[in-house]
Design an enzyme around this catalytic site. Structure first.
Site, PDB file in Angstrom:
ATOM      1  N   LYS A 137      63.098  37.665  21.948  1.00 50.98           N
ATOM      2  CA  LYS A 137      62.969  38.462  20.726  1.00 50.98           C
ATOM      3  C   LYS A 137      63.115  39.949  21.027  1.00 50.98           C
ATOM      4  O   LYS A 137      63.817  40.680  20.324  1.00 50.98           O
ATOM      5  CB  LYS A 137      61.611  38.202  20.073  1.00 50.98           C
ATOM      6  CG  LYS A 137      61.351  39.046  18.829  1.00 50.98           C
ATOM      7  CD  LYS A 137      59.910  39.040  18.407  1.00 50.98           C
ATOM      8  CE  LYS A 137      59.079  40.001  19.231  1.00 50.98           C
ATOM      9  NZ  LYS A 137      57.786  40.356  18.600  1.00 50.98           N
ATOM     10  N   ASN A 138      62.457  40.399  22.090  1.00 50.58           N
ATOM     11  CA  ASN A 138      62.436  41.827  22.389  1.00 50.58           C
ATOM     12  C   ASN A 138      63.748  42.340  22.979  1.00 50.58           C
ATOM     13  O   ASN A 138      63.905  43.544  23.164  1.00 50.58           O
ATOM     14  CB  ASN A 138      61.267  42.157  23.328  1.00 50.58           C
ATOM     15  CG  ASN A 138      59.929  42.043  22.627  1.00 50.58           C
ATOM     16  OD1 ASN A 138      59.844  42.123  21.405  1.00 50.58           O
ATOM     17  ND2 ASN A 138      58.873  41.824  23.393  1.00 50.58           N
ATOM     18  N   ARG A 193      50.830  52.902  18.787  1.00 52.22           N
ATOM     19  CA  ARG A 193      52.089  52.927  19.532  1.00 52.22           C
ATOM     20  C   ARG A 193      52.995  53.952  18.855  1.00 52.22           C
ATOM     21  O   ARG A 193      53.916  53.608  18.118  1.00 52.22           O
ATOM     22  CB  ARG A 193      52.720  51.513  19.539  1.00 52.22           C
ATOM     23  CG  ARG A 193      51.882  50.524  20.312  1.00 52.22           C
ATOM     24  CD  ARG A 193      52.544  49.178  20.430  1.00 52.22           C
ATOM     25  NE  ARG A 193      52.415  48.396  19.212  1.00 52.22           N
ATOM     26  CZ  ARG A 193      52.893  47.156  19.084  1.00 52.22           C
ATOM     27  NH1 ARG A 193      53.533  46.588  20.075  1.00 52.22           N
ATOM     28  NH2 ARG A 193      52.743  46.505  17.957  1.00 52.22           N
ATOM     29  N   ARG A 210      56.009  35.142  14.805  1.00 50.74           N
ATOM     30  CA  ARG A 210      56.753  36.373  15.076  1.00 50.74           C
ATOM     31  C   ARG A 210      57.343  36.371  16.487  1.00 50.74           C
ATOM     32  O   ARG A 210      58.241  37.173  16.762  1.00 50.74           O
ATOM     33  CB  ARG A 210      55.845  37.597  14.908  1.00 50.74           C
ATOM     34  CG  ARG A 210      55.428  37.882  13.480  1.00 50.74           C
ATOM     35  CD  ARG A 210      54.674  39.190  13.360  1.00 50.74           C
ATOM     36  NE  ARG A 210      55.432  40.261  13.993  1.00 50.74           N
ATOM     37  CZ  ARG A 210      54.957  41.056  14.933  1.00 50.74           C
ATOM     38  NH1 ARG A 210      53.732  40.904  15.384  1.00 50.74           N
ATOM     39  NH2 ARG A 210      55.713  42.004  15.455  1.00 50.74           N
ATOM     40  N   ASP A 255      51.941  41.713  27.691  1.00 48.60           N
ATOM     41  CA  ASP A 255      52.180  40.586  26.789  1.00 48.60           C
ATOM     42  C   ASP A 255      51.771  39.241  27.382  1.00 48.60           C
ATOM     43  O   ASP A 255      51.821  38.219  26.689  1.00 48.60           O
ATOM     44  CB  ASP A 255      53.660  40.530  26.381  1.00 48.60           C
ATOM     45  CG  ASP A 255      53.992  41.509  25.279  1.00 48.60           C
ATOM     46  OD1 ASP A 255      53.071  42.144  24.741  1.00 48.60           O
ATOM     47  OD2 ASP A 255      55.186  41.652  24.949  1.00 48.60           O
ATOM     48  N   ARG A 293      57.068  46.651  14.192  1.00 50.37           N
ATOM     49  CA  ARG A 293      57.258  47.940  14.826  1.00 50.37           C
ATOM     50  C   ARG A 293      58.696  48.134  15.303  1.00 50.37           C
ATOM     51  O   ARG A 293      59.226  49.244  15.304  1.00 50.37           O
ATOM     52  CB  ARG A 293      56.294  48.086  16.015  1.00 50.37           C
ATOM     53  CG  ARG A 293      56.407  49.449  16.675  1.00 50.37           C
ATOM     54  CD  ARG A 293      55.402  49.627  17.795  1.00 50.37           C
ATOM     55  NE  ARG A 293      55.494  50.980  18.328  1.00 50.37           N
ATOM     56  CZ  ARG A 293      56.316  51.346  19.288  1.00 50.37           C
ATOM     57  NH1 ARG A 293      57.122  50.473  19.838  1.00 50.37           N
ATOM     58  NH2 ARG A 293      56.336  52.601  19.717  1.00 50.37           N
ATOM     59  N   CYS A 324      51.761  44.286  15.130  1.00 55.34           N
ATOM     60  CA  CYS A 324      50.451  43.763  15.518  1.00 55.34           C
ATOM     61  C   CYS A 324      49.430  44.893  15.652  1.00 55.34           C
ATOM     62  O   CYS A 324      49.761  45.993  16.088  1.00 55.34           O
ATOM     63  CB  CYS A 324      50.547  43.027  16.854  1.00 55.34           C
ATOM     64  SG  CYS A 324      51.264  41.382  16.733  1.00 55.34           S
TER      65      CYS A 324
END
Length: 418
Positions: free
Chosen positions: A22-23, A121, A396, A304, A92, A116
């Site tokens: 995802k990232n 951040r 997510r 994470d 975000r 989240c």
């Protein structure tokens, strides 16, 4: 709203394919704004955040279509520089459209992002870099407004190695006049993957994956077909799931080199992890050994994976000290683990975990994405039934996690929460 129900005690066995990251997928999808035409992004996970990015791109004027793990984005007619609050508030990573919009359209208006609730951040480093590149930046009424006829190359030092900041500024620099040097850049594999996608579009980038990245701006970029790297955090999560259940599972499609810090800590706990063709094999033990963990920027132990490892340490033999250095509010899973019988004390940014022989199933509530994963992992090892509510968080970041775990032998189902 859904809930996940787990009957603990089943050892996991079999093979699981790791989905795309995802990232990595989110910044690559955002980068298609820079390359007018039809871009095809492969190995994209079917997640809520990916759908949100698709909605944002559509709002900006793109045409987005999804077929399994293939996302096509036609950015020929991008014509709207604004990403509104209603779309941005839940994720975000939405801020990743900021710099591509400026680079392509000369302006952007993007709502300050959400996501989240794991701590502040801020995007101040993104904005500082843009100002160094000649942009005019204003913040008003919850929106960031940026204008620049054409960005100019600059030397940018980041006070801390922010992943989204590095990615955003790298995208801005790809179409800027001259050369941009980003110092103290984030080194995560997801940053490198974005750089590879941009280079395939025609960008000139050197040093991605190291702490100094040099980008020589070009006049235009071309649409691409590009495949996203596998998700190292999903892989780490399944490693811990195999370890805590005394299982024997193979993770297919992961990249072992992206997981060195996680593998080292899980091995230190006594779990056997070996490389096999096409992935990694994890063989658990009846009770892991306690290990100390300190989260750090890549290539250190990832924040994470902190919650998942805490679940494992909850049933370990001995005392673990887990120190969180990245986010100031990332121990929200502790209260729920305590409900299961875990013995955890918090002192500032440190958790002291006294491992217990057994934990018990309980009604639980998820607070954020990785906390959700840790509670599912704990439920797999617990005696009795665990019911996890508010599982929209896990959707997510994990693609069909209950189906993947069920295929490995876990007694896990998803139901509507009445």
């Amino acid at each position: 709203m859904d809930k996940i129900i787990i009957e603990g005690g089943a050892g996991l066995k079999g093979e699981v394919r790791i989905s795309g990251a995802k990232n990595a997928a989110l910044p690559i999808l955002a980068s298609t704004i820079l390359s007018p035409g039809t871009n095809t992004i492969l190995n994209t996970p079917g997640l809520i955040d990916i759908k949100t990015m698709g909605k944002i791109l559509t709002h900006l004027g793109a045409k987005v279509s999804v077929e399994e793990d293939r996302v096509k984005v036609d950015t020929t007619h991008i014509n709207n520089p604004e990403a509104p609050y209603d779309l941005v508030r839940s994720m975000r990573a939405s801020v990743l459209v900021l710099c591509p919009l400026i680079a392509r359209m000369g302006e952007a208006k993007v709502s300050l992002p959400g996501g989240c609730a794991i701590g502040a951040r801020p995007i101040n480093l993104h904005l500082m870099g843009l100002e160094k590149m000649g942009a005019k930046v204003e913040i008003e009424h919850g929106y960031v407004k940026v204008k620049a006829k054409r960005l100019k190359g600059a030397k940018i030092y980041l006070d801390m190695p922010t992943v989204t900041g590095t990615e955003n500024l790298m995208m801005a620099a790809a179409l800027a006049d001259g050369t941009t040097v980003i110092e103290n850049a984030a080194c995560e594999p997801e940053v490198s993957d974005l750089a590879e996608a941009l280079k395939k579009m025609g960008a000139r980038i050197e040093g991605a994956g190291m702490d100094v990245i040099t980008i020589e701006g070009v006049n235009s970029l071309n649409p691409v077909e590009y495949s996203v790297i596998p998700d190292r955090i999903e892989a780490g999560t399944f490693m811990v799931a195999g370890a805590i259940t005394d299982g024997n599972i193979k993770l297919k499609g992961c990249i072992p080199g992206h997981l060195d810090a996680v593998v080292a800590k899980i091995k230190e706990a006594g779990v056997e992890i070996t490389e096999e063709e096409g992935g990694l094999r994890v063989k658990g033990i009846k009770r892991p050994k306690a290990v100390d963990i300190k989260t750090m920027t890549y290539p250190g132990f990832p924040t994470d994976m902190q919650a998942q490892m805490m679940a494992l340490m909850s049933v370990a033999d001995g005392i673990s000290v887990i120190t969180e250095t990245i986010f100031e509010n990332r121990f929200m899973h502790v209260a729920e683990l305590r409900r299961m019988g875990a013995d955890i004390k918090i002192e500032g940014n440190t958790a002291i975990v006294h491992g217990v022989p057994d934990i018990s199933g309980a009604p639980l509530m998820a607070t954020d994405l990785r906390a959700s994963a840790s509670l599912i992992i704990a439920g797999l090892a617990a005696k009795g039934k665990t019911t996890l509510s508010r599982v929209y968080h896990i959707d997510r970041g994990y693609e069909k996690i209950e189906k993947k775990l069920s295929a490995l032998g876990a007694r896990i189902t998803r139901e509507k929460d009445i």
